[in-house]
Design a protein around this motif. Structure first.
Motif, short mmCIF file in Angstrom:
data_model
loop_
_atom_site.label_atom_id
_atom_site.label_comp_id
_atom_site.label_asym_id
_atom_site.label_seq_id
_atom_site.Cartn_x
_atom_site.Cartn_y
_atom_site.Cartn_z
N ALA A 90 0.83 -1.21 0.00
CA ALA A 90 0.00 0.00 0.00
C ALA A 90 0.86 1.26 0.00
CB ALA A 90 -0.93 0.00 1.20
N GLY A 91 2.02 1.18 0.66
CA GLY A 91 2.90 2.34 0.72
C GLY A 91 3.45 2.72 -0.65
N TYR A 92 3.75 1.69 -1.46
CA TYR A 92 4.24 1.96 -2.81
C TYR A 92 3.16 2.64 -3.66
CZ TYR A 92 7.89 -1.35 -1.43
OH TYR A 92 8.91 -1.99 -0.77
N LEU A 93 1.93 2.13 -3.53
CA LEU A 93 0.81 2.72 -4.26
C LEU A 93 0.60 4.17 -3.83
CD1 LEU A 93 -1.73 2.59 -6.07
CD2 LEU A 93 -2.99 1.72 -4.08
N LEU A 94 0.59 4.40 -2.51
CA LEU A 94 0.37 5.75 -2.00
C LEU A 94 1.49 6.68 -2.46
CD1 LEU A 94 -1.44 7.51 -0.20
CD2 LEU A 94 -0.01 6.86 1.74
N ALA A 95 2.73 6.20 -2.43
CA ALA A 95 3.86 7.03 -2.85
C ALA A 95 3.74 7.43 -4.31
CB ALA A 95 5.18 6.28 -2.61
#
Length: 411
Positions: A90-95
């Motif tokens: 999810a962090g990669y998507l948000l970034a």
């Protein structure tokens, strides 16, 4: 003895300075050129009814910022790292979404800086935007980038507030009608609310102040009360500034002045300020818009690049170089675009408003179910309930308004 007496004072001063830096980074990011242009555009269309959208944006801002600041302080991680720890990937998507949205926002910020210099000096907006971007790059090339960043944000933020108050006082807006419409609106436009929310708390803006807290080392459960007070102060500052700017333009519209919202050179906010104070009003508007734009260029670049940490740790020097590249890329895209600057500024607010519910949903989940990421802290259930409500609202608004937002600029 003298040393032990002075140490707490020095520590307290550093603490206040850190919180002040975070407050003004959040405030100047939220009161950017996009918000100024959006306010003029929608006030001209909706009149006093736009007060409801302003109030809605402040309430949403309160819920979003209070939850994001507190959870970030408890986890001690930036938003993308927290998201990855909570939901793998999810962090990669948000970034990716924040960096893409931040790039779109920064193109609009540079456009706003160009409009500001056009109003101040009559410069071509493209030239003014280029000069402003180069100044922002200079901040991050400096060996004292952090200190320059904090001082520029605080000084320019105070300047914006003071000048807008003067114009609001002179324009004699119908305050009573605006307050009535804020709670009993004659017209509710979801696309307008989504756009103004996106321009004031969407995308990178959601995390700007919280990430500055991290850089200042202001984390942990012990300082949670101070974090809460700082977040509330920042929200109060931005809330007052939003309503004062709206009242300044409403006074012009209510007096019978028609703002031109069409054409490539349309700059409705500049027209409003000129209608109040003539040529001086135009110059004052230019200063306000430029100050809002240059601080937002810096804030958007700084915050967007901070999300790249999830792909690999960056040194301060590497991050400054990446920030310079980010601003240079934003400038290059702006210089090659054919869209009118004002149209860009309205569109990017709507675009970032569509990103907001994704990040907020992740953080609400962390607050409810992942106390392990917050050092075992049981997060305030009342704040989380409000966060869940705002999540649902922003998802709904995004669904209802996506077509209208893109249609605004003919996409």
């Amino acid at each position: 003895m003298a040393e032990s007496a002075s140490s707490p004072t020095a520590a307290q001063s550093a603490l206040r300075g850190g919180f002040l830096a975070a407050i003004f980074l959040m405030a100047t990011s939220a009161i950017g050129p996009g918000f100024i242009t959006q306010t003029a555009t929608f006030t001209a269309k909706l009149g006093s009814a736009f007060a409801f959208a302003i109030l809605a944006s402040i309430i949403i801002d309160f819920v979003v910022q209070l939850n994001i600041w507190r959870i970030t302080a408890l986890t001690g991680k930036n938003a993308s790292e927290t998201a990855n720890a909570a939901i793998p990937g999810a962090g990669y998507l948000l970034a990716v979404m924040i960096v893409a949205g931040g790039l779109a926002f920064n193109i609009g910020n540079i456009a706003g800086a160009g409009l500001g210099m056009n109003a101040m000096f009559g410069l071509d907006p493209k030239i003014g935007g280029a000069i402003s971007a180069l100044l922002a790059i200079g901040v991050f090339l400096s060996r004292r980038a952090g200190l320059l960043l904090d001082r520029a944000l605080i000084g320019l933020g105070i300047l914006m507030i003071a000048m807008t108050l003067i114009v609001a006082f002179v324009s004699h807006p119908p305050v009573g009608e605006a307050l009535r419409q804020a709670v009993m609106p004659g017209n509710v436009d979801f696309a307008t609310i989504t756009t103004i929310v996106g321009g004031t708390v969407g995308g990178y803006i959601t995390y700007s102040g919280a990430h500055r807290l991290l850089d200042k080392g202001l984390v942990g459960e012990k300082i949670l009360p101070e974090v809460t007070r700082a977040a509330l102060t920042g929200i109060a500052v931005t809330g007052v500034m939003r309503f004062v700017l709206f009242l300044a333009i409403l006074g012009v519209v209510a007096s019978g002045v028609t703002l031109d919202l069409s054409g490539k050179a349309a700059n409705p906010a500049a027209q409003a300020f000129a209608a109040v104070l003539g040529d001086w009003g135009l110059r004052i508007f230019g200063v306000i818009l430029w100050a809002a734009a240059i601080t937002s260029v810096v804030g958007a670049a700084y915050t967007s690049v901070s999300f790249l940490n999830v792909f690999g740790k960056m040194t301060e020097r590497t991050r400054n170089i990446a920030t310079v590249v980010f601003i240079a890329l934003s400038l290059a895209v702006y210089l090659t675009m054919g869209a009118a600057p004002a149209a860009i500024l309205v569109f990017v607010g709507g675009f970032n408003g569509l990103i907001l519910p994704i990040g907020l949903t992740i953080f609400t989940y962390v607050g409810f179910a992942r106390s392990d990421l917050m050092g075992g802290h049981r997060f305030n259930r009342g704040l989380l309930a409000l966060s869940a409500l705002v999540c649902a609202l922003t998802w709904y608004m995004g669904y209802k308004s996506v077509g209208t937002i893109f249609a605004f600029i003919g996409l």
